[in-house]
Design a protein around this motif. Structure first.
Motif, PDB file in Angstrom:
ATOM      1  N   MET A   1       0.815  -1.205   0.000  1.00 44.22           N
ATOM      2  CA  MET A   1       0.000   0.000   0.000  1.00 44.22           C
ATOM      3  C   MET A   1       0.856   1.266   0.000  1.00 44.22           C
ATOM      4  O   MET A   1       0.448   2.280  -0.549  1.00 44.22           O
ATOM      5  CB  MET A   1      -0.922   0.033   1.212  1.00 44.22           C
ATOM      6  N   ASP A   2       2.036   1.189   0.616  1.00 45.70           N
ATOM      7  CA  ASP A   2       2.898   2.379   0.654  1.00 45.70           C
ATOM      8  C   ASP A   2       3.280   2.816  -0.758  1.00 45.70           C
ATOM      9  O   ASP A   2       3.289   4.009  -1.058  1.00 45.70           O
ATOM     10  CB  ASP A   2       4.154   2.112   1.477  1.00 45.70           C
ATOM     11  N   GLU A   3       3.591   1.851  -1.610  1.00 45.28           N
ATOM     12  CA  GLU A   3       3.950   2.205  -2.984  1.00 45.28           C
ATOM     13  C   GLU A   3       2.778   2.856  -3.705  1.00 45.28           C
ATOM     14  O   GLU A   3       2.936   3.833  -4.430  1.00 45.28           O
ATOM     15  CB  GLU A   3       4.415   0.981  -3.763  1.00 45.28           C
ATOM     16  N   LEU A   4       1.581   2.336  -3.495  1.00 43.94           N
ATOM     17  CA  LEU A   4       0.397   2.942  -4.119  1.00 43.94           C
ATOM     18  C   LEU A   4       0.175   4.358  -3.614  1.00 43.94           C
ATOM     19  O   LEU A   4      -0.174   5.244  -4.391  1.00 43.94           O
ATOM     20  CB  LEU A   4      -0.843   2.084  -3.867  1.00 43.94           C
ATOM     21  N   ARG A   5       0.387   4.581  -2.335  1.00 42.76           N
ATOM     22  CA  ARG A   5       0.229   5.940  -1.787  1.00 42.76           C
ATOM     23  C   ARG A   5       1.214   6.904  -2.446  1.00 42.76           C
ATOM     24  O   ARG A   5       0.862   8.027  -2.779  1.00 42.76           O
ATOM     25  CB  ARG A   5       0.430   5.934  -0.277  1.00 42.76           C
ATOM     26  N   ARG A   6       2.447   6.431  -2.654  1.00 44.10           N
ATOM     27  CA  ARG A   6       3.440   7.283  -3.322  1.00 44.10           C
ATOM     28  C   ARG A   6       3.031   7.560  -4.764  1.00 44.10           C
ATOM     29  O   ARG A   6       3.182   8.669  -5.262  1.00 44.10           O
ATOM     30  CB  ARG A   6       4.812   6.615  -3.299  1.00 44.10           C
ATOM     31  N   GLN A   7       2.504   6.546  -5.433  1.00 40.14           N
ATOM     32  CA  GLN A   7       2.116   6.726  -6.827  1.00 40.14           C
ATOM     33  C   GLN A   7       0.883   7.612  -6.966  1.00 40.14           C
ATOM     34  O   GLN A   7       0.805   8.431  -7.876  1.00 40.14           O
ATOM     35  CB  GLN A   7       1.877   5.371  -7.496  1.00 40.14           C
ATOM     36  N   PHE A   8      -0.094   7.448  -6.074  1.00 39.86           N
ATOM     37  CA  PHE A   8      -1.301   8.276  -6.123  1.00 39.86           C
ATOM     38  C   PHE A   8      -0.995   9.701  -5.668  1.00 39.86           C
ATOM     39  O   PHE A   8      -1.682  10.636  -6.046  1.00 39.86           O
ATOM     40  CB  PHE A   8      -2.390   7.694  -5.207  1.00 39.86           C
ATOM     41  N   ARG A   9       0.026   9.859  -4.813  1.00 39.90           N
ATOM     42  CA  ARG A   9       0.392  11.158  -4.238  1.00 39.90           C
ATOM     43  C   ARG A   9      -0.776  11.795  -3.497  1.00 39.90           C
ATOM     44  O   ARG A   9      -0.967  13.009  -3.521  1.00 39.90           O
ATOM     45  CB  ARG A   9       0.910  12.103  -5.319  1.00 39.90           C
ATOM     46  N   ALA A  10      -1.573  10.926  -2.891  1.00 40.70           N
ATOM     47  CA  ALA A  10      -2.740  11.398  -2.148  1.00 40.70           C
ATOM     48  C   ALA A  10      -3.250  10.245  -1.282  1.00 40.70           C
ATOM     49  O   ALA A  10      -2.738   9.131  -1.344  1.00 40.70           O
ATOM     50  CB  ALA A  10      -3.835  11.852  -3.109  1.00 40.70           C
ATOM     51  N   THR A  11      -4.286  10.532  -0.547  1.00 40.80           N
ATOM     52  CA  THR A  11      -4.942   9.491   0.224  1.00 40.80           C
ATOM     53  C   THR A  11      -5.610   8.527  -0.735  1.00 40.80           C
ATOM     54  O   THR A  11      -6.247   8.939  -1.704  1.00 40.80           O
ATOM     55  CB  THR A  11      -6.006  10.117   1.157  1.00 40.80           C
ATOM     56  N   PRO A  20      -6.768  -6.800  -1.556  1.00 41.39           N
ATOM     57  CA  PRO A  20      -5.815  -7.763  -0.982  1.00 41.39           C
ATOM     58  C   PRO A  20      -4.394  -7.389  -1.416  1.00 41.39           C
ATOM     59  O   PRO A  20      -4.204  -6.761  -2.471  1.00 41.39           O
ATOM     60  CB  PRO A  20      -6.233  -9.099  -1.595  1.00 41.39           C
ATOM     61  N   PRO A  21      -3.391  -7.755  -0.645  1.00 37.98           N
ATOM     62  CA  PRO A  21      -2.006  -7.381  -0.976  1.00 37.98           C
ATOM     63  C   PRO A  21      -1.568  -7.761  -2.395  1.00 37.98           C
ATOM     64  O   PRO A  21      -0.888  -6.965  -3.060  1.00 37.98           O
ATOM     65  CB  PRO A  21      -1.179  -8.128   0.071  1.00 37.98           C
ATOM     66  N   ALA A  22      -1.947  -8.919  -2.865  1.00 38.18           N
ATOM     67  CA  ALA A  22      -1.547  -9.335  -4.218  1.00 38.18           C
ATOM     68  C   ALA A  22      -2.158  -8.419  -5.275  1.00 38.18           C
ATOM     69  O   ALA A  22      -1.490  -8.035  -6.240  1.00 38.18           O
ATOM     70  CB  ALA A  22      -1.948 -10.780  -4.477  1.00 38.18           C
ATOM     71  N   ASP A  23      -3.415  -8.057  -5.087  1.00 33.09           N
ATOM     72  CA  ASP A  23      -4.072  -7.159  -6.040  1.00 33.09           C
ATOM     73  C   ASP A  23      -3.490  -5.752  -5.972  1.00 33.09           C
ATOM     74  O   ASP A  23      -3.337  -5.076  -6.995  1.00 33.09           O
ATOM     75  CB  ASP A  23      -5.583  -7.115  -5.788  1.00 33.09           C
ATOM     76  N   ALA A  24      -3.144  -5.315  -4.779  1.00 36.64           N
ATOM     77  CA  ALA A  24      -2.524  -3.998  -4.620  1.00 36.64           C
ATOM     78  C   ALA A  24      -1.167  -3.971  -5.330  1.00 36.64           C
ATOM     79  O   ALA A  24      -0.823  -2.985  -5.982  1.00 36.64           O
ATOM     80  CB  ALA A  24      -2.366  -3.655  -3.141  1.00 36.64           C
ATOM     81  N   ALA A  25      -0.416  -5.057  -5.232  1.00 38.48           N
ATOM     82  CA  ALA A  25       0.880  -5.138  -5.916  1.00 38.48           C
ATOM     83  C   ALA A  25       0.683  -5.118  -7.428  1.00 38.48           C
ATOM     84  O   ALA A  25       1.443  -4.465  -8.149  1.00 38.48           O
ATOM     85  CB  ALA A  25       1.622  -6.396  -5.489  1.00 38.48           C
TER      86      ALA A  25
END
Length: 67
Positions: A1-11, A20-25
């Motif tokens: 999720m941390d990587e997604l937060r960095r990519q979205f640059r937002a909440t 699920p973690p696999a889908d988030a990856a």
């Protein structure tokens, strides 16, 4: 999720947080690839546009636009 937060640059939206973690990856990888593709396409379009500029002033134009 941390990587997604960095990519979205937002909440993150709640629906993304619930993945699920696999889908988030998978989503993070897809976003990375989409950004790479977008960057490559933008660079190609820029180069194509510069081909319309007279050859003698291309270096100046590149400098002005930060290339």
């Amino acid at each position: 999720m941390d990587e997604l937060r960095r990519q979205f640059r937002a909440t993150l939206p709640a629906s993304v947080e619930a993945l699920p973690p696999a889908d988030a990856a998978d989503l993070a990888a897809a976003m990375r690839e989409a950004r790479r593709t977008q960057t490559a396409q933008l660079m190609a379009a820029t180069e194509e546009s510069l081909s319309q500029v007279p050859r003698l002033i291309r270096p100046l134009v590149r400098k002005v636009i930060g290339l």
